[in-house]
Design an enzyme around this catalytic site. Structure first.
Site, PDB file in Angstrom:
ATOM      1  N   PHE A   1      47.547  12.026  17.009  1.00 18.19           N
ATOM      2  CA  PHE A   1      48.477  12.413  15.960  1.00 18.19           C
ATOM      3  C   PHE A   1      49.807  12.763  16.615  1.00 18.19           C
ATOM      4  CE2 PHE A   1      47.891  13.949  11.397  1.00 18.19           C
ATOM      5  CZ  PHE A   1      47.148  12.859  11.021  1.00 18.19           C
TER       6      PHE A   1
ATOM      7  N   LEU B   1      52.031  10.769  -0.578  1.00 18.22           N
ATOM      8  CA  LEU B   1      51.984  10.762   0.885  1.00 18.22           C
ATOM      9  C   LEU B   1      51.198   9.581   1.449  1.00 18.22           C
ATOM     10  CD1 LEU B   1      52.378  12.443   3.559  1.00 18.22           C
ATOM     11  CD2 LEU B   1      50.133  13.392   3.088  1.00 18.22           C
TER      12      LEU B   1
END
Lengths: 296, 608
Positions: free
Chosen positions: B113, B245
């Site tokens: 990430f 999102l």
């Protein structure tokens, strides 16, 4: 808040303006400005409404009911004309109608992205999530009603208590026979097993399936597709263990459990998360039969 | 009046975790939520949960990444506590049945990430938040935790002392949405605010309609300082038409960003020469908007996020939910074409000032999750750090409120932690339009718990009566004005004039709100009334964000200022604090704590 009398308001305004050396206008000017602003808004809105004639619009016919408001105690349908743009959903249209025409128009909604499960509605005769239903996919006029087979609280809001009760009746929580002793060690689960329960874990508790089910409509005690799917989600999860699975099968085998399902597939058709509900119910029936044979 | 040991307001991830912790501690705990727990916006979180679980990773690496990501505005005691506790919380979740994505050996998968030096983001497809929320709600059901669903908490019941640090919270007031009843809730142990985000202060946001900053606004008006409110995260990949999102997981798995010239601009234009698309969110958001501003945006609005090269199998395995979102909300098939994306308001790093135990400066009042600022995320939150925050600090708040003996907090709270006065000069006076009628301390010297609660209930009954009986402005107009000016002026790129314009607009909106009224006369499920009360909260948080943004004259993390293009460590390693001060907000500063358990974090240049 408008709880105070105007006199005080004006004084405080003036004090504040002085002490903060801010460019606050006195109360009278402020209110005049506000009236002007309101007038401008009204003009703008009229212009917008007038221009509706020129642009593409959709007609909504929306179910209205309020047990305590005169004129709404008898259910009725209200018509709303809202401007249409590409990508607009049923929820967008309802929000437009509420914010522009009638702030008492009542419906549940929150995430706008098909995960909170608040806005399952009966749209043109089918259970759908308002937020993921494109207006362009629907025939005009669009008839929007609360979910059938549930008590209406007001307008498009139905009482979900019975649905929640059925969900909770299947002991909808993970409850492993045993857990690793080390609090930093996870249980193992095969990818295949995770894949097996994956679809069942997608349920967003919207209630569309329950509302579409004829059996649930006729038998108030029927657990219903969502709750049975929840039971499936745990019964098929290899991490829980055999003892727990036996208990789960006993719950779904009861009189108002899996055997009530007549495989009409209505739940599967309306599920906004594409969960193969009917298949899951059938699979649990097979598990239950196998299980009973085992103890025979 | 209802009575419990611990009242948790909000039943998303932080609220559920707090309630479970309080229950474990033997407390009688109740969740009070304006939705039903499973409707909470934690369910929309997609990407994952960071925790150091494997060989080669360790809590201090996670802590270091988090501190660096925060641009040295996070407090080390919060960050260290967080990184140390995240692993056991994640495994706890697994033991509660969370359907994590798995490796071939059956262990929980982890993926890379943004801003993480190790692939430590655990996940469940691209719908991690949904599974986390449902898993925890299931555990709340298992424990028989009482839930008041569709009860909207409108105010806190706090004593009337002059100094907020002398005040005590005895409970709250809630409105039963279904019946219109207004009732007091007494909490003998504590009230935990876990109301989530405040994205509705903006008009392009990934947040739910319910994310109206209720907890922040209530705590603020009760006297708890707001911390670092200017630190708003704009997520770089939201769908242009709705703000829905698209998970960072897409970039984590290898998704690529292209501009209109089909250039991989993160590298081509040097925004992040090492990490490219996986740079921190603030970096990627600015890069995208710079591309658009320089004429390389697609339709002058967005850029493309392409994941086609990952292959159908991998996409279906790990990112299937993204395909549905792109299809349903943008009409794009992510297997066939790139997805249009642009930055959208996503997360508030700031919020209610708390210590590591979730406690505010008001005894008995706690906050956790996005509502709180402990401060873990500082000036920028890293992807995958919000969900473990819910777990770690939700649990701590729940334990502490239930009376568990916890380590004394290192982080100081309340106005006494002030190190410096603020010097912000707003163009108009902020705060209450009429300071004489303010919510908290207006009813004499009520100290005794039931008196405090009864007074608060009376105030709310009066407020609701007035709103229902009078004619006036529809709140939706006020809310739309706030959202418009915030998105226009308090966005990714901030300029002094724009911020001042926003403050003037917000003042006008506050004044318009004075005349607001509810036209639906019904007591039954009156959402007009609920939204009208929420809009007041939106006004308070929007103003706090803008004041903080005007005060902070530097560029740090998510906070970019046109006139101040560098991070000014000598002057600005400090928190912007805003005290409501009974209606005349006061800005001040509090030091950042960089001394951690293992090391003192040295501010370094933040490059990715």
């Amino acid at each position: 808040m408008s709880t105070q009398i105007e006199q005080q308001e004006t004084e405080t305004e003036a004090d504040e303006a002085e002490s903060e050396q801010a460019v606050e206008s006195p109360g009278d000017q402020r209110r005049a400005a506000k009236r002007q602003r309101q007038a401008e808004r009204d003009v703008q809105r009229e212009a917008e409404e007038a221009s509706l004639d020129d642009e593409e619009t959709v007609e909504l016919k929306v179910f209205r009911y309020d047990p305590e408001v005169e004129g709404k105690q008898e259910p009725r349908f209200d018509d709303f004309t809202v401007p249409f743009h590409k990508g607009m959903t049923v929820l967008d249209a309802l929000i437009y109608a509420r914010d522009r025409y009638d702030s008492s128009l009542t419906f549940r909604h929150s995430c706008r992205q098909a995960v909170c499960g608040s806005d399952a509605l009966f749209v043109n005769g089918r259970q759908r999530l308002g937020c993921k239903t494109q207006l362009s996919d629907l025939d005009d006029p669009i008839r929007i009603e609360p979910l059938p087979h549930q008590e209406v609280v007001k307008d498009l809001v139905v009482d979900m208590e019975h649905f929640y009760d059925q969900m909770e009746a299947v002991e909808p929580y993970f409850d492993a026979d045993e857990l690793p002793e080390d609090s930093l060690e996870e249980q193992r689960q095969t990818r295949e097993n995770r894949e097996k329960v994956k679809m069942s874990t997608r349920c967003i508790w919207c209630g569309a399936c329950m509302s579409s089910c004829n059996i649930a409509a006729g038998d108030n005690e029927y657990l219903g597709p969502a709750a049975i799917n929840k039971a499936y989600r745990f019964a098929m999860d290899e991490r829980e263990g055999e003892n727990r699975k036996q208990e789960r099968l006993r719950i779904i085998e009861q009189e108002h459990g899996v055997w009530r399902c007549q495989t009409q597939f209505s739940c599967t058709e309306v599920c906004p998360k594409d969960i193969p509900l009917t298949e899951h119910i059938q699979e649990l029936k097979r598990e239950a039969v196998k299980n009973n044979l085992k103890f025979w | 009046m209802y009575e419990h040991d611990v009242i948790v307001v909000g039943a998303g991830g932080a609220g559920l975790r707090a309630a479970i912790a309080a229950d474990e501690e033997g407390a009688d705990v109740a969740l009070v939520t304006k939705l039903h727990p499973v409707r909470s916006h934690t369910g929309a979180a997609e990407g994952g949960i960071n925790a150091s679980l494997r060989d080669g990773d360790s809590w201090d690496l996670h802590a270091y990444d988090t501190m660096k990501g925060s641009d040295y505005l996070g407090d080390a005691p919060a960050i260290d506590t967080f990184a140390k506790t995240a692993p056991e919380e994640v495994i706890q979740l697994e033991h509660w049945g969370m359907p994590f994505s798995r490796e071939d050996d059956g262990r929980v998968s982890q993926r890379p990430f943004g801003g993480m030096s190790f692939p430590r983001t655990t996940y469940a497809g691209a719908e991690t938040g949904h599974h986390l929320l449902h898993t925890m709600y299931e555990q709340a059901v298992k424990r028989g935790i009482e839930v008041y669903d569709e009860w909207y908490v409108t105010n806190l019941a706090v004593t009337d002392h002059d100094d907020p640090e002398d005040r005590k919270c005895h409970g709250c007031v809630a409105y039963d949405i279904k019946s219109g009843k207004i009732e007091g809730f007494r909490a003998t142990g504590g009230v935990v605010l876990a109301t989530g985000g405040l994205g509705q202060a903006f008009d392009h946001t990934t947040n739910a309609v319910a994310n109206t900053g209720d907890g922040c606004a209530m705590a603020y008006r009760a006297g708890v300082p707001m911390e670092d409110m200017e630190m708003i995260q704009f997520h770089p990949t939201t769908l242009p038409s709705t703000g829905v999102l698209i998970s960072e997981g897409v970039r984590g798995e290898g998704g690529i960003l292209y501009n209109d010239d089909e250039e991989r601009f993160m590298f081509e234009y040097g925004y992040a020469n090492n990490d490219g698309e996986l740079a921190s969110r603030d970096v990627v958001s600015r890069a995208e908007l710079t591309e658009v501003n320089e004429g390389r945006g697609i339709e002058d609005e967005y850029v493309d996020l392409d994941m086609r090269h990952l292959g159908e199998e991998r996409i279906l395995d790990r990112l299937e939910n993204i395909l549905h979102l792109a299809e349903d909300f943008e009409g794009v098939d992510g297997l066939d074409e790139p997805m249009p994306v642009k930055p959208g308001q996503h997360y508030a790093m700031g919020g209610v000032e708390t210590d590591e135990n979730g406690e505010t400066c008001i005894e008995g009042l706690y906050a956790a999750g996005e509502t709180a600022c402990v401060s873990l995320h500082g000036a920028n939150r890293l992807g995958g750090n919000a969900l473990p925050e819910l777990l770690v600090f939700g649990a701590r708040a729940g334990y502490h409120a239930a009376g568990k003996d916890m380590k004394t907090a290192e982080i100081e709270t309340g106005p006494s932690a002030k190190s410096e006065d603020g010097d912000v000069q707003p163009p108009v006076a902020p705060g209450a339009v009429d300071t004489g009628s303010e919510d908290v301390a207006a009813d004499g010297a009520a100290i005794e718990p039931t008196g405090v609660i009864e007074n608060a209930v009376e105030r709310e009954r009066d407020r609701v009566e007035t709103l229902l009986e009078e004619d006036g402005v529809n709140h939706a107009e006020v809310r739309a004005d706030v959202q418009e000016t915030m998105t226009q002026n308090v966005n990714v790129f901030r300029e002094e004039e724009g911020l001042k314009t926003a403050l003037r607009d917000l003042r006008r909106a506050r004044e318009a709100y004075e005349d607001v009224a509810v036209s639906d006369p019904s007591r039954t499920y009156n959402t007009d009334l609920i939204h009208t009360i929420e809009t007041r909260n939106i006004l308070d948080v929007a103003e706090a964000i803008t004041l903080g943004a005007l005060a902070r004259e530097e560029f740090r993390g998510a906070h970019w200022r046109a006139e101040h293009q560098e991070r000014k460590d000598d002057e600005w390693i400090k928190h912007t604090m805003l005290a409501w001060n009974d209606g005349t907000p006061e800005l001040y500063y509090k030091p950042v704590i960089l001394e951690g358990d293992e090391e003192t974090y040295e501010p370094k240049e933040r490059s990715y």
